[in-house]
Design a protein around this motif. Structure first.
Motif, PDB file in Angstrom:
ATOM      1  N   SER A 113       0.750  -1.004  -0.163  1.00  0.00           N
ATOM      2  CA  SER A 113      -0.070  -0.004   0.240  1.00  0.00           C
ATOM      3  C   SER A 113       0.988   1.283   0.344  1.00  0.00           C
ATOM      4  CB  SER A 113      -0.542   0.132   1.546  1.00  0.00           C
ATOM      5  OG  SER A 113      -0.833   1.542   1.701  1.00  0.00           O
ATOM      6  N   ALA A 114       1.107   1.530  -0.898  1.00  0.00           N
ATOM      7  CA  ALA A 114       1.417   3.492  -1.249  1.00  0.00           C
ATOM      8  C   ALA A 114       1.255   4.180   0.120  1.00  0.00           C
ATOM      9  CB  ALA A 114       1.871   4.092  -2.730  1.00  0.00           C
ATOM     10  N   GLY A 115      -0.081   4.434   0.226  1.00  0.00           N
ATOM     11  CA  GLY A 115      -0.802   5.000   1.017  1.00  0.00           C
ATOM     12  C   GLY A 115      -1.940   6.409   0.815  1.00  0.00           C
ATOM     13  N   TYR A 135     -12.733   4.116   8.631  1.00  0.00           N
ATOM     14  CA  TYR A 135     -12.216   4.209   6.984  1.00  0.00           C
ATOM     15  C   TYR A 135     -10.988   3.839   6.878  1.00  0.00           C
ATOM     16  CZ  TYR A 135     -12.138   6.240   1.919  1.00  0.00           C
ATOM     17  OH  TYR A 135     -12.228   5.828   0.488  1.00  0.00           O
ATOM     18  N   LEU A 136     -11.279   1.838   7.368  1.00  0.00           N
ATOM     19  CA  LEU A 136     -10.175   1.349   7.617  1.00  0.00           C
ATOM     20  C   LEU A 136      -9.162   1.069   5.776  1.00  0.00           C
ATOM     21  CD1 LEU A 136     -12.143  -0.610   9.703  1.00  0.00           C
ATOM     22  CD2 LEU A 136     -10.568   1.066   9.993  1.00  0.00           C
ATOM     23  N   ALA A 137      -8.583   1.539   4.851  1.00  0.00           N
ATOM     24  CA  ALA A 137      -7.787   1.427   4.253  1.00  0.00           C
ATOM     25  C   ALA A 137      -6.320   0.952   4.002  1.00  0.00           C
ATOM     26  CB  ALA A 137      -8.003   2.951   3.533  1.00  0.00           C
ATOM     27  N   ALA A 138      -6.000   0.653   5.169  1.00  0.00           N
ATOM     28  CA  ALA A 138      -4.493   0.626   5.353  1.00  0.00           C
ATOM     29  C   ALA A 138      -4.805  -1.613   5.091  1.00  0.00           C
ATOM     30  CB  ALA A 138      -4.319  -0.076   6.904  1.00  0.00           C
ATOM     31  N   ALA A 139      -4.120  -1.849   4.358  1.00  0.00           N
ATOM     32  CA  ALA A 139      -3.463  -2.835   3.875  1.00  0.00           C
ATOM     33  C   ALA A 139      -2.710  -4.149   5.391  1.00  0.00           C
ATOM     34  CB  ALA A 139      -2.449  -3.235   3.167  1.00  0.00           C
ATOM     35  N   VAL A 140      -3.667  -4.087   6.300  1.00  0.00           N
ATOM     36  CA  VAL A 140      -3.339  -4.964   6.888  1.00  0.00           C
ATOM     37  C   VAL A 140      -3.322  -6.675   7.035  1.00  0.00           C
ATOM     38  CG1 VAL A 140      -3.822  -5.553   9.993  1.00  0.00           C
ATOM     39  CG2 VAL A 140      -4.777  -3.579   8.156  1.00  0.00           C
ATOM     40  N   SER A 141      -2.109  -7.130   7.480  1.00  0.00           N
ATOM     41  CA  SER A 141      -1.833  -8.070   7.047  1.00  0.00           C
ATOM     42  C   SER A 141      -2.534  -9.282   8.362  1.00  0.00           C
ATOM     43  CB  SER A 141      -0.388  -8.043   8.401  1.00  0.00           C
ATOM     44  OG  SER A 141       0.580  -7.781   8.521  1.00  0.00           O
ATOM     45  N   GLY A 177     -14.971  -2.474  -2.128  1.00  0.00           N
ATOM     46  CA  GLY A 177     -14.218  -3.257  -2.971  1.00  0.00           C
ATOM     47  C   GLY A 177     -13.481  -2.570  -4.421  1.00  0.00           C
ATOM     48  N   ASN A 178     -12.517  -3.266  -4.280  1.00  0.00           N
ATOM     49  CA  ASN A 178     -11.049  -2.652  -5.335  1.00  0.00           C
ATOM     50  C   ASN A 178     -10.109  -3.533  -5.861  1.00  0.00           C
ATOM     51  OD1 ASN A 178      -8.880  -0.654  -3.711  1.00  0.00           O
ATOM     52  ND2 ASN A 178      -9.771  -1.979  -3.031  1.00  0.00           N
ATOM     53  N   LEU A 179     -10.230  -3.950  -7.193  1.00  0.00           N
ATOM     54  CA  LEU A 179      -9.022  -4.582  -7.324  1.00  0.00           C
ATOM     55  C   LEU A 179      -7.483  -3.817  -7.285  1.00  0.00           C
ATOM     56  CD1 LEU A 179     -10.781  -5.728 -10.359  1.00  0.00           C
ATOM     57  CD2 LEU A 179     -10.322  -7.262  -9.008  1.00  0.00           C
ATOM     58  N   THR A 182      -6.681  -1.216 -10.677  1.00  0.00           N
ATOM     59  CA  THR A 182      -7.641  -0.476 -11.002  1.00  0.00           C
ATOM     60  C   THR A 182      -8.306  -0.270 -10.176  1.00  0.00           C
ATOM     61  OG1 THR A 182      -9.214  -1.914 -10.731  1.00  0.00           O
ATOM     62  CG2 THR A 182      -8.407  -1.954 -13.229  1.00  0.00           C
ATOM     63  N   ARG A 183      -7.179   0.294  -9.541  1.00  0.00           N
ATOM     64  CA  ARG A 183      -7.964   0.652  -7.479  1.00  0.00           C
ATOM     65  C   ARG A 183      -8.198   2.022  -8.302  1.00  0.00           C
ATOM     66  NH1 ARG A 183      -2.578   0.015  -7.255  1.00  0.00           N
ATOM     67  NH2 ARG A 183      -1.259   1.087  -6.408  1.00  0.00           N
ATOM     68  N   LYS A 184      -7.525   2.588  -8.626  1.00  0.00           N
ATOM     69  CA  LYS A 184      -7.066   4.604  -9.231  1.00  0.00           C
ATOM     70  C   LYS A 184      -8.405   4.512  -9.725  1.00  0.00           C
ATOM     71  CE  LYS A 184      -2.221   4.903  -8.425  1.00  0.00           C
ATOM     72  NZ  LYS A 184      -2.016   5.681  -7.062  1.00  0.00           N
TER      73      LYS A 184
HETATM   74  C1  LIG Z   1      -5.128  -0.314  -0.289  1.00  0.00           C
HETATM   75  C2  LIG Z   1      -5.537   0.093  -1.157  1.00  0.00           C
HETATM   76  C3  LIG Z   1      -5.517  -1.280  -2.032  1.00  0.00           C
HETATM   77  C4  LIG Z   1      -5.164   1.195  -1.974  1.00  0.00           C
HETATM   78  O1  LIG Z   1      -3.496   1.556  -2.294  1.00  0.00           O
HETATM   79  P1  LIG Z   1      -2.767   2.338  -1.886  1.00  0.00           P
HETATM   80  O2  LIG Z   1      -3.528   3.546  -2.623  1.00  0.00           O
HETATM   81  O3  LIG Z   1      -1.478   2.096  -2.759  1.00  0.00           O
HETATM   82  O4  LIG Z   1      -2.707   3.049  -0.729  1.00  0.00           O
HETATM   83  C5  LIG Z   1      -7.481   0.449  -0.397  1.00  0.00           C
HETATM   84  O5  LIG Z   1      -8.045   0.884  -1.572  1.00  0.00           O
HETATM   85  C6  LIG Z   1      -7.614  -0.701   0.108  1.00  0.00           C
HETATM   86  O6  LIG Z   1      -8.117  -1.655  -0.484  1.00  0.00           O
HETATM   87  N1  LIG Z   1      -7.177  -1.326   1.337  1.00  0.00           N
HETATM   88  C7  LIG Z   1      -7.426  -2.676   2.372  1.00  0.00           C
HETATM   89  C8  LIG Z   1      -6.946  -3.756   1.906  1.00  0.00           C
HETATM   90  C9  LIG Z   1      -6.932  -4.751   3.393  1.00  0.00           C
HETATM   91  O7  LIG Z   1      -5.782  -5.061   3.398  1.00  0.00           O
HETATM   92  N2  LIG Z   1      -7.911  -4.602   3.033  1.00  0.00           N
HETATM   93  C10 LIG Z   1      -8.295  -6.557   4.048  1.00  0.00           C
HETATM   94  C11 LIG Z   1     -10.139  -5.995   5.263  1.00  0.00           C
HETATM   95  S1  LIG Z   1      -8.965  -5.368   6.127  1.00  0.00           S
HETATM   96  S2  LIG Z   1      -8.017  -5.564   6.858  1.00  0.00           S
HETATM   97  C12 LIG Z   1      -8.189  -6.826   8.485  1.00  0.00           C
HETATM   98  C13 LIG Z   1      -8.209  -7.225   8.400  1.00  0.00           C
HETATM   99  N3  LIG Z   1      -8.183  -8.574   7.910  1.00  0.00           N
HETATM  100  C14 LIG Z   1      -9.632  -8.335   9.513  1.00  0.00           C
HETATM  101  O8  LIG Z   1      -9.862  -9.551   8.559  1.00  0.00           O
HETATM  102  O9  LIG Z   1     -10.195  -8.128  10.233  1.00  0.00           O
HETATM  103  C15 LIG Z   1      -8.994  -7.639   3.190  1.00  0.00           C
HETATM  104  O10 LIG Z   1      -8.830  -6.867   1.873  1.00  0.00           O
HETATM  105  O11 LIG Z   1      -9.001  -8.003   3.379  1.00  0.00           O
END
Ligand SMILES: CC(C)(COP(=O)(O)O)[C@@H](O)C(=O)NCCC(=O)N[C@@H](CSSC[C@H](N)C(=O)O)C(=O)O
Length: 346
Positions: free
Chosen positions: A92-94, A203-209, A286-288, A291-293
């Protein structure tokens, strides 16, 4: 803007020495999240951070009466050694988070920006990590540094927005690096935002492990390649699903928006709906990755899926999709507040 922090998150806290007295899985049948927090120490700076967030929330409760949004942004890391040399990172670039924070501020929200340290920040994102070297924004005239006229007009617009956010104390920057720091910080901020009731938005946009190496299995020092015969086999545990605790306990009155990131468009909607069913929160965007931008899809339980897309022309002209996303999220938040207040009066 937040005062200079006295702490950084990117330096490994080597003195959180492995506490092997804590059993891997304590006897009591605790939830995954409780077990996680019992087996992992909080960041040393958590009390200082909590005081800063409390002060920010109290200020807006008493003065601005603004709605407050917690925007999370950037990727969390999973250290592989206590004295961290190697770690697993999440992409994630942020950009999503930093850009969204700007549009929340412009739409009258106070913003707590929980971000990966050194990832893109609101406003400064226009001039950092970009293709232009920072020094290209300056010229030398009469032995003085001046702003390069090519950028001055655009920079003035950004500078005015930045100063407005700073002067109204509407933007609080809170860093994280590791998934442990993120989870403890998310829990702490959520419990403070309880005070703002329905006027809190997540607004949870972080890419969480999704996977991590538990403290009990983490080597103290740098893994030596020759000891393992040249191979490195890693046995990771799933990160407990915190979204359900956020919805049920930490901030039950808040509106919660999460992002679902996929690379395969055939499963995106289904995975977004699964997340809604599992966590019972209000909106999944949802985003891919590819194409997220350019496009995202709003998935809720009570309306048809709604795609938000930039036209090719808008995308070519570097329009920001968050300019459309954020007002649509805010409209839903206002409805959420209205509905909950009406329910209270029943
Ligand atoms: C990271 C991006 C794609 C943005 O990109 P940049 O502009 O380059 O920063 C963002 O739009 C996004 O999808 N963020 C969410 C990504 C993510 O990891 N989402 C998780 C859900 S939120 S993490 C929550 C945790 N895993 C849980 O389930 O409790 C998933 O898809 O699984």
């Amino acid at each position: 803007m937040s005062p200079k922090k006295s702490f950084h998150t990117s330096n490994p806290e080597t003195d959180t020495a492995i506490d092997r007295t804590i059993p891997d899985f304590p006897a009591a049948q605790l939830s995954d999240e409780d077990r996680y927090f019992r087996a992992h120490k909080p960041p040393k700076y958590l009390d200082e951070l909590s005081a800063e967030v409390s002060e920010f929330v109290e200020f807006h409760l008493k003065n601005s009466k603004k709605n407050i949004v917690l925007v999370t942004s950037g990727g969390t890391t999973v250290p592989l050694e206590n004295n961290t040399v190697r770690f697993i990172d999440n992409f994630s670039a942020g950009t999503r988070g930093a850009t969204s924070a700007e549009y929340f501020l412009e739409n009258g929200y106070a913003v707590i920006f929980l971000h990966r340290e050194f990832s893109l920040l609101p406003y400064s994102r226009h001039y950092s990590h970009t293709t232009n070297c920072f020094l290209d924004y300056m010229t030398e005239e009469d032995n003085k540094v001046q702003i390069n006229r090519d950028f001055a007009d655009e920079m003035l617009v950004v500078l005015r927005k930045y100063n407005a956010a700073k002067e109204s104390n509407s933007l609080l920057l809170i860093p994280f690096t590791t998934v442990n720091q993120y989870l403890y910080t998310l829990k702490t901020i959520s419990e403070i935002l309880h005070r703002v009731d329905t006027r809190a938005l997540f607004y949870l946009a972080a890419a969480v492990s999704d996977f991590f190496l538990p403290q009990s299995k983490m080597p103290q020092h740098k893994i030596q390649s020759q000891e393992s015969g040249g191979k490195l086999i890693i046995d990771l545990e799933p990160v407990p699903k915190f979204l359900s605790r956020l919805v049920d306990n930490w901030a039950p009155a808040a509106m919660i928006v999460s992002f679902k990131l996929e690379t395969d468009n055939t499963i995106l909607i289904k995975k977004a709906k699964n997340a809604l069913t599992r966590y019972q929160h209000q909106l999944v965007i949802g985003n891919l990755l590819q194409t997220r931008k350019k496009e995202v899809v709003f998935v809720t339980t009570d309306e048809p899926d709604q795609w938000i897309k930039l036209t090719d022309e808008e995308y070519k002209n570097k329009e920001e999709i968050e300019k459309i996303i954020i007002p649509a999220v805010i409209e839903r938040h206002h409805k959420w507040i209205k509905q909950r207040n009406e329910n209270k009066q029943k």
